[in-house]
Design a protein around this motif. Structure first.
Motif, PDB file in Angstrom:
ATOM      1  N   GLY A  96      -2.143  28.760 101.938  1.00 51.76           N
ATOM      2  CA  GLY A  96      -2.782  27.559 102.441  1.00 51.76           C
ATOM      3  C   GLY A  96      -4.287  27.698 102.483  1.00 51.76           C
ATOM      4  O   GLY A  96      -4.849  28.782 102.328  1.00 51.76           O
ATOM      5  N   TYR A  98      -7.420  26.487 105.017  1.00 50.51           N
ATOM      6  CA  TYR A  98      -7.717  25.932 106.334  1.00 50.51           C
ATOM      7  C   TYR A  98      -9.177  26.163 106.671  1.00 50.51           C
ATOM      8  O   TYR A  98      -9.843  27.033 106.114  1.00 50.51           O
ATOM      9  CB  TYR A  98      -6.798  26.520 107.409  1.00 50.51           C
ATOM     10  CG  TYR A  98      -6.830  28.030 107.520  1.00 50.51           C
ATOM     11  CD1 TYR A  98      -7.694  28.660 108.397  1.00 50.51           C
ATOM     12  CD2 TYR A  98      -5.989  28.819 106.742  1.00 50.51           C
ATOM     13  CE1 TYR A  98      -7.729  30.033 108.499  1.00 50.51           C
ATOM     14  CE2 TYR A  98      -6.008  30.197 106.844  1.00 50.51           C
ATOM     15  CZ  TYR A  98      -6.884  30.796 107.717  1.00 50.51           C
ATOM     16  OH  TYR A  98      -6.915  32.155 107.802  1.00 50.51           O
ATOM     17  N   LYS A 162       2.349  22.484 100.315  1.00 49.18           N
ATOM     18  CA  LYS A 162       1.367  22.266 101.378  1.00 49.18           C
ATOM     19  C   LYS A 162       0.219  23.249 101.216  1.00 49.18           C
ATOM     20  O   LYS A 162       0.374  24.428 101.426  1.00 49.18           O
ATOM     21  CB  LYS A 162       2.025  22.400 102.739  1.00 49.18           C
ATOM     22  CG  LYS A 162       2.888  23.626 102.872  1.00 49.18           C
ATOM     23  CD  LYS A 162       3.593  23.649 104.181  1.00 49.18           C
ATOM     24  CE  LYS A 162       4.376  24.945 104.280  1.00 49.18           C
ATOM     25  NZ  LYS A 162       4.963  25.142 105.549  1.00 49.18           N
ATOM     26  N   ILE A 163      -0.928  22.743 100.850  1.00 47.10           N
ATOM     27  CA  ILE A 163      -2.084  23.603 100.633  1.00 47.10           C
ATOM     28  C   ILE A 163      -3.061  23.491 101.802  1.00 47.10           C
ATOM     29  O   ILE A 163      -3.340  24.458 102.481  1.00 47.10           O
ATOM     30  CB  ILE A 163      -2.783  23.269  99.303  1.00 47.10           C
ATOM     31  CG1 ILE A 163      -1.852  23.556  98.134  1.00 47.10           C
ATOM     32  CG2 ILE A 163      -4.059  24.047  99.139  1.00 47.10           C
ATOM     33  CD1 ILE A 163      -1.549  25.004  97.894  1.00 47.10           C
ATOM     34  N   MET A 165      -3.925  22.831 105.399  1.00 47.14           N
ATOM     35  CA  MET A 165      -3.159  22.819 106.644  1.00 47.14           C
ATOM     36  C   MET A 165      -3.961  23.504 107.736  1.00 47.14           C
ATOM     37  O   MET A 165      -5.059  23.974 107.501  1.00 47.14           O
ATOM     38  CB  MET A 165      -1.821  23.515 106.430  1.00 47.14           C
ATOM     39  CG  MET A 165      -1.950  24.939 105.905  1.00 47.14           C
ATOM     40  SD  MET A 165      -0.413  25.795 105.629  1.00 47.14           S
ATOM     41  CE  MET A 165       0.295  24.900 104.297  1.00 47.14           C
ATOM     42  N   VAL A 170      -0.433  28.160 108.461  1.00 46.18           N
ATOM     43  CA  VAL A 170      -0.552  29.242 107.488  1.00 46.18           C
ATOM     44  C   VAL A 170       0.041  30.522 108.065  1.00 46.18           C
ATOM     45  O   VAL A 170       0.769  31.247 107.381  1.00 46.18           O
ATOM     46  CB  VAL A 170      -2.026  29.457 107.074  1.00 46.18           C
ATOM     47  CG1 VAL A 170      -2.184  30.709 106.234  1.00 46.18           C
ATOM     48  CG2 VAL A 170      -2.548  28.247 106.325  1.00 46.18           C
ATOM     49  N   SER A 173       3.767  30.326 107.969  1.00 38.51           N
ATOM     50  CA  SER A 173       4.235  30.450 106.596  1.00 38.51           C
ATOM     51  C   SER A 173       4.209  31.901 106.126  1.00 38.51           C
ATOM     52  O   SER A 173       5.163  32.394 105.526  1.00 38.51           O
ATOM     53  CB  SER A 173       3.379  29.576 105.692  1.00 38.51           C
ATOM     54  OG  SER A 173       3.728  29.760 104.353  1.00 38.51           O
TER      55      SER A 173
END
Length: 181
Positions: A96, A98, A162-163, A165, A170, A173
């Motif tokens: 991800g 962020y 989902k990148i 976020m 993250v 995940s």
């Protein structure tokens, strides 16, 4: 998807601040050289420390960063005084992206952290968390600090999965993926 390229930008305010910092440190180096050769006060550690900080500041301000999105990878390139470095991150390895949040200790342990953003760039810093195969074939968590800009963030958001976020998503995940292994 066409190739999208984003480059580091120079903020006028940051350029003025860094120019003043470099000028002050250059004056300190000149003063140390004057003390050494004219006043015969020899302090090599002081001169080395000042010269090192001056070099780091100049390297930090002169570096240019390029972020490229191809069909399969995100390529981050740095061109600085010490040469050119390029890293490729496949989209499938990205956990991800962020917004960077300074903290003393994080929940996740990243084996490698790369700073790929200019000190002169006034945009927000973002963190790209991903996995990569390290030495001895061990998969490790890594991250990049970079300043992508609005266009690149929008393009990253359009990728499947989902990148963009929050940091907490993250972390969940990464921990769930490492728990599965």
């Amino acid at each position: 998807m066409d190739k999208l390229v984003a480059r580091s930008e120079v903020s006028k305010k940051n350029a003025i601040i860094m120019t003043i910092s470099v000028a002050v440190l250059a004056l300190l180096v000149i003063w140390s050289l004057y003390k050494w050769f004219v006043l015969t006060v020899i302090q090599p550690l002081e001169l080395m420390a000042e010269a090192l900080v001056l070099f780091v500041l100049i390297e930090r301000t002169s570096a240019k960063y390029t972020y490229e999105m191809d069909k399969k990878v995100l390529r981050l390139t740095k061109c600085g005084l010490l040469g050119k470095r390029s890293h490729e991150v496949p989209y499938s390895d990205i956990f991800g992206v962020y917004r960077y949040k300074p903290q003393l200790m994080g929940v996740l342990k990243f084996r490698r952290t790369y700073r790929f953003h200019s000190a002169l760039d006034g945009r927000d810093v973002w963190t790209l968390a991903y996995t990569a195969v390290g030495l001895r074939g061990i998969i490790e968590n890594r991250r990049f600090y970079f300043k992508p800009g609005a266009k690149l963030l929008m393009a990253l958001q359009e990728l499947p999965g989902k990148i963009i976020m929050s940091e907490e998503q993250v972390i969940k995940s990464v921990l769930s993926k490492s728990k599965d292994k």
